[in-house]
Scaffold this motif. Sequence first.
Motif, mmCIF file in Angstrom:
data_model
loop_
_atom_site.group_PDB
_atom_site.id
_atom_site.type_symbol
_atom_site.label_atom_id
_atom_site.label_comp_id
_atom_site.label_asym_id
_atom_site.label_seq_id
_atom_site.Cartn_x
_atom_site.Cartn_y
_atom_site.Cartn_z
ATOM 1 N N UNK A 34 0.814 -1.209 0.000
ATOM 2 C CA UNK A 34 0.000 0.000 0.000
ATOM 3 C C UNK A 34 0.854 1.269 0.000
ATOM 4 N N UNK A 35 2.157 1.113 0.168
ATOM 5 C CA UNK A 35 3.042 2.259 0.305
ATOM 6 C C UNK A 35 4.116 2.209 -0.775
ATOM 7 N N UNK A 36 4.530 3.380 -1.240
ATOM 8 C CA UNK A 36 5.638 3.412 -2.183
ATOM 9 C C UNK A 36 6.795 4.207 -1.589
ATOM 10 N N UNK A 37 7.889 4.177 -2.262
ATOM 11 C CA UNK A 37 9.104 4.788 -1.731
ATOM 12 C C UNK A 37 9.048 6.312 -1.731
ATOM 13 N N UNK A 38 8.067 6.917 -2.415
ATOM 14 C CA UNK A 38 7.916 8.369 -2.390
ATOM 15 C C UNK A 38 7.577 8.855 -0.989
ATOM 16 N N UNK A 39 6.910 8.029 -0.216
ATOM 17 C CA UNK A 39 6.503 8.388 1.145
ATOM 18 C C UNK A 39 7.437 7.773 2.193
ATOM 19 N N UNK A 40 8.603 7.343 1.772
ATOM 20 C CA UNK A 40 9.520 6.617 2.652
ATOM 21 C C UNK A 40 9.892 7.418 3.895
ATOM 22 N N UNK A 41 10.250 8.679 3.706
ATOM 23 C CA UNK A 41 10.705 9.480 4.851
ATOM 24 C C UNK A 41 9.598 9.659 5.881
ATOM 25 N N UNK A 42 8.370 9.880 5.415
ATOM 26 C CA UNK A 42 7.246 10.029 6.326
ATOM 27 C C UNK A 42 6.967 8.723 7.077
ATOM 28 N N UNK A 43 7.041 7.605 6.353
ATOM 29 C CA UNK A 43 6.842 6.303 6.972
ATOM 30 C C UNK A 43 7.933 6.027 8.008
ATOM 31 N N UNK A 44 9.152 6.389 7.681
ATOM 32 C CA UNK A 44 10.262 6.187 8.615
ATOM 33 C C UNK A 44 10.065 7.020 9.880
ATOM 34 N N UNK A 45 9.542 8.236 9.734
ATOM 35 C CA UNK A 45 9.261 9.078 10.909
ATOM 36 C C UNK A 45 8.236 8.403 11.819
#
Length: 74
Positions: A34-45
Amino acid sequence: MNLSEKSSENVAFMIQKITEKLNVINIGAIKPTHFNEDMYDELKDIYELVMKKNTFSPSEMQAIAEELGSLRKM
């Protein structure tokens, strides 16, 4: 695991750890696909926030779920 690298494996790892820590009942609602690497930084936070805490209030869990929902691919 080196989470500084944006990869689908790291996304899957973080999602797994978040769902385990939050005791998510409906794991199918939060899948790594459901997630792509474009949102990686937000997911990591979110991952780092979840890993720091030992307990979560219902409102915190709701806020985290809403934030994860906003990061999902359309």
